[in-house]
Design a protein around this motif. Structure first.
Motif, PDB file in Angstrom:
ATOM      1  N   GLY A  84      10.284   9.729   0.953  1.00  0.00           N
ATOM      2  CA  GLY A  84       9.303   9.123   1.841  1.00  0.00           C
ATOM      3  C   GLY A  84       9.942   8.270   2.927  1.00  0.00           C
ATOM      4  N   LEU A 121       5.714  -1.422   1.330  1.00  0.00           N
ATOM      5  CA  LEU A 121       5.073  -1.378   0.013  1.00  0.00           C
ATOM      6  C   LEU A 121       5.768  -2.297  -0.999  1.00  0.00           C
ATOM      7  N   ILE A 154      -1.843  10.318   2.130  1.00  0.00           N
ATOM      8  CA  ILE A 154      -0.656   9.519   1.851  1.00  0.00           C
ATOM      9  C   ILE A 154      -0.981   8.530   0.723  1.00  0.00           C
ATOM     10  N   GLN A 170       2.988   9.535   7.576  1.00  0.00           N
ATOM     11  CA  GLN A 170       3.625   8.371   6.942  1.00  0.00           C
ATOM     12  C   GLN A 170       3.918   7.311   7.996  1.00  0.00           C
ATOM     13  N   TYR A 177       1.192   6.638  -3.054  1.00  0.00           N
ATOM     14  CA  TYR A 177       2.520   6.214  -3.497  1.00  0.00           C
ATOM     15  C   TYR A 177       2.584   6.028  -4.994  1.00  0.00           C
ATOM     16  N   SER A 187       1.573  12.902  -1.395  1.00  0.00           N
ATOM     17  CA  SER A 187       0.462  13.343  -0.543  1.00  0.00           C
ATOM     18  C   SER A 187      -0.873  13.007  -1.212  1.00  0.00           C
ATOM     19  N   SER A 213      -2.638   9.933  -4.028  1.00  0.00           N
ATOM     20  CA  SER A 213      -2.242   9.588  -5.398  1.00  0.00           C
ATOM     21  C   SER A 213      -2.597  10.716  -6.354  1.00  0.00           C
ATOM     22  N   SER A 236       6.064  14.546   2.099  1.00  0.00           N
ATOM     23  CA  SER A 236       4.738  14.353   2.690  1.00  0.00           C
ATOM     24  C   SER A 236       4.877  14.265   4.204  1.00  0.00           C
ATOM     25  N   LEU A 287       7.829   2.508   5.430  1.00  0.00           N
ATOM     26  CA  LEU A 287       6.600   2.429   4.634  1.00  0.00           C
ATOM     27  C   LEU A 287       6.926   2.022   3.201  1.00  0.00           C
ATOM     28  N   ARG A 288       8.002   2.571   2.655  1.00  0.00           N
ATOM     29  CA  ARG A 288       8.404   2.205   1.297  1.00  0.00           C
ATOM     30  C   ARG A 288       8.786   0.724   1.252  1.00  0.00           C
ATOM     31  N   ILE A 318       6.745   8.167  -1.916  1.00  0.00           N
ATOM     32  CA  ILE A 318       5.532   8.519  -1.178  1.00  0.00           C
ATOM     33  C   ILE A 318       5.058   9.919  -1.589  1.00  0.00           C
TER      34      ILE A 318
END
Lengths: 405, 405
Positions: free
Chosen positions: A74, A82, A255, A284, A257, A102, A104, A279, A78-79, A100
């Motif tokens: 991912g 998070l 999206i 993302q 995670y 596509s 949950s 994804s 973004l990670r 990440i």
């Protein structure tokens, strides 16, 4: 010749079209008040923010990266964002603990794929999220009922699993405002679940899809946070946390995670590399753009709208339902769970409700791995205004009274 | 305690990190000329067209739909556009025969999931696309070598499969400019494959990822088109066609498609509903937008660029390689396949090539399900200009000459 059933994998026999889903497909009719959906209200989408996000991506130097292949774990920013969010919940972690997916839902599919060989046992609550059962079914498990109270022994779970031809692999549950019940597992229940998982040496899959949608009451730490507090390090834990942007931002980007022990994340990354590479890169980036510029304000806006609707639905239920009907009082999320008098059938009621009252909901049986729960139903308050909620529940109450008469 | 291997599904033992991939991860170094990638040149992305597509989506009335959940089979206008494109290839079909996936890699994963129980046999060419082996491995198959010429009998495939504990379920191949060889299966070979599949009563998975990238020579109809011509109706066929926008438009959106018998499509739709609900709504709309406004011009642009690079690479190979080295002459795609003298090892050569010559490629062994092919390697011409190609092949040729000396 071309008898496909002969060459499909054995798992395919467990992939069936849901009759209820087929029925509910017909519900785009504007004359019907539907509490059946479990989808966010599109009027609350941060569409201006997403518009700006995509425009920025195409104006900047990131455009080539946005359209290109990217790594299976991912998008790093973004990670990293998070990890900060998780920290606020007591889930201290690094980007190596964040993966990440596509949506949950894909996290649930991958976890079924990672843990379940045919005949293995998954512990789930009765009822549980239908989509989890559908995701796991592809890996041909047995289900056993996860009891969070009472005196069921770890040995009894082991024995049932052995009789079914496998081992207990994980306990799956949604601890906050669960789909379909709207109920929340208290702190003591979460701690007992960790005890049980330690005892059985299994994983816990914590579905946190609705966790950030708490309207009132006191927040309870995620199961993963409680386990980190106990064991000192996320890399010593067995809880796998599945999160979503579908309820807070928008589901159409697909999206979500997974946050867990780095051993699990590494295995999931390999799985994704083989299954769909990664994804969507551009999505993302768009999610990262929107979260960094006002995630909290967006969540606040949604909670304000949904909590008013929850209040309206609870008030209408109290006003219109006969005394023999019971329902949950969720502190967040999108759903209320209704229990009809014993003997009344939710599926039969739905057919009549659509035909005679122009109101819809989801019968509760599909959420039960053992086919029980015929006298239950799920109603969602996420997509209707207060006036419509009052009108719809009034119709449903009238129908139930007629049925009881 | 937390010995994950004890509770993972048996399939997880076949999900391993690739040593080669780990090595190639290091190749973002600007001082190395890499022919290792199999990715499209980002300079050729239709970024202005995508910019307009996303801007249009956010300016119009489709914005709520773009951000919302959508149906598992995919965005209807895109599926309808694809029926037109398929028709041009001789694949007469309706939207019921078209299914949108998150990249054609996901199509391969789903097809493995649909057909393979542990011990079943998949027929693949030696070598074949590494990503297909990785996708199928999760379903624990046995592999047998698909021979498109010679005198191997259908009975011999059946017998080998039975000995491995299952049945032959499908033959997988890329018929046009295959990854990794660049080779194309001729019409007679395609017809023989249909005969074999009819005889064995198995599916054919036709990976068409590179099919639209033909630079010269005469186009050969897709296997699915040949089977429709034979049987009169796509719904009487056993070929499952997997297509991609990753090589023609952009891979970062993760949008591909599967075209097949409606029985298969229905099953795949149920599978997707359980696995990740649907592919990104907004990205499907963006792809539909771009395809409707100039797909052919984009494909023409890419082919012009790649064919020049292919020419440059073939010329450089002829110029720099010793006589004992052989290579394919692809009529399209992204790859050339090089066969070194027997006894020379591609993996050993790669380590030396990176260290002493600053040039990289992919050793061919990983593409062989049986671990053969040590003296082969894959080089890609998609991402380097003609001058760099000449320089890189000159370095590689010099290294091979040194090794032979």
């Amino acid at each position: 010749m071309l008898n496909w059933e002969d060459i499909f994998a054995t798992r395919s026999s467990r992939m069936k079209a849901s009759e209820i889903r087929e029925l509910l497909k017909l519900l785009d009719r504007p004359d019907i008040i539907s509490f059946a959906g479990g989808i966010p209200d599109p009027a609350l989408f941060p569409d201006e923010e997403f518009k700006a996000a995509y425009a920025d991506i195409f104006s900047g130097s990131a455009v080539n990266a946005a359209l290109q292949y990217s790594v299976s774990e991912g998008y790093k920013p973004l990670r990293e964002w998070l990890t900060g969010e998780m920290g606020k919940l007591g889930i201290t972690c690094s980007a190596d603990n964040v993966f990440i997916v596509s949506g949950s839902q894909q996290g649930l599919d991958y976890l079924g794929k990672l843990f379940l060989s045919p005949g293995d046992t998954a512990l789930v609550t009765w009822p549980t999220y239908l989509g989890a059962l559908q995701a796991f079914n592809a890996y041909e498990p047995n289900y056993d009922k996860l009891a969070l109270s009472g005196n069921r022994t770890p040995e009894s779970y082991r024995k049932t699993a052995q009789e079914a031809g496998g081992k207990v692999k994980f306990a799956y549950l949604s601890a906050d405002f669960a789909n379909p019940t709207g109920e929340t597992v208290d702190r003591a229940g979460r701690e007992r679940l960790i005890d049980l998982a330690d005892e059985l040496d299994i994983a816990i899959i914590e579905d946190a899809a609705y966790q950030s949608l708490r309207f009132d009451g006191e927040a309870i730490p995620p199961i993963l946070a409680l386990e980190i507090a106990r064991k000192g390090d996320i890399n010593a834990t067995r809880t796998i946390y599945c999160g979503s942007f579908s309820k807070t931002l928008a589901p159409g980007l697909r999206i979500g995670y997974v946050v867990a022990n780095a051993d699990i994340i590494r295995k999931l990354v390999l799985m994704k590399q083989a299954a769909d590479l990664h994804s969507s890169t551009i999505n993302q980036m768009a999610i990262a753009h929107v979260t960094e510029r006002g995630f909290d304000a967006q969540v606040k806006k949604i909670k304000a709208a949904y909590s008013k609707r929850r209040d309206a639905m609870l008030a209408a239920l109290a006003k219109y339902m006969p005394e023999s009907v019971r329902w949950t009082k969720p502190e967040g999320g999108m759903f209320i769970w209704v229990t009809l008098p014993e003997g009344m059938d939710g599926a039969t009621l739905l057919a009549k409700a659509i035909e005679t009252k122009k109101v819809a909901f989801v019968p509760g049986k599909a959420f039960h791995a053992d086919g029980s729960g015929a006298n239950t139903l799920r109603i969602s308050f996420s997509c209707a205004d207060e006036k419509t909620i009052d009108e719809g529940i009034s119709r449903l109450g009238a129908l139930i009274r007629e049925e009881l008469a």
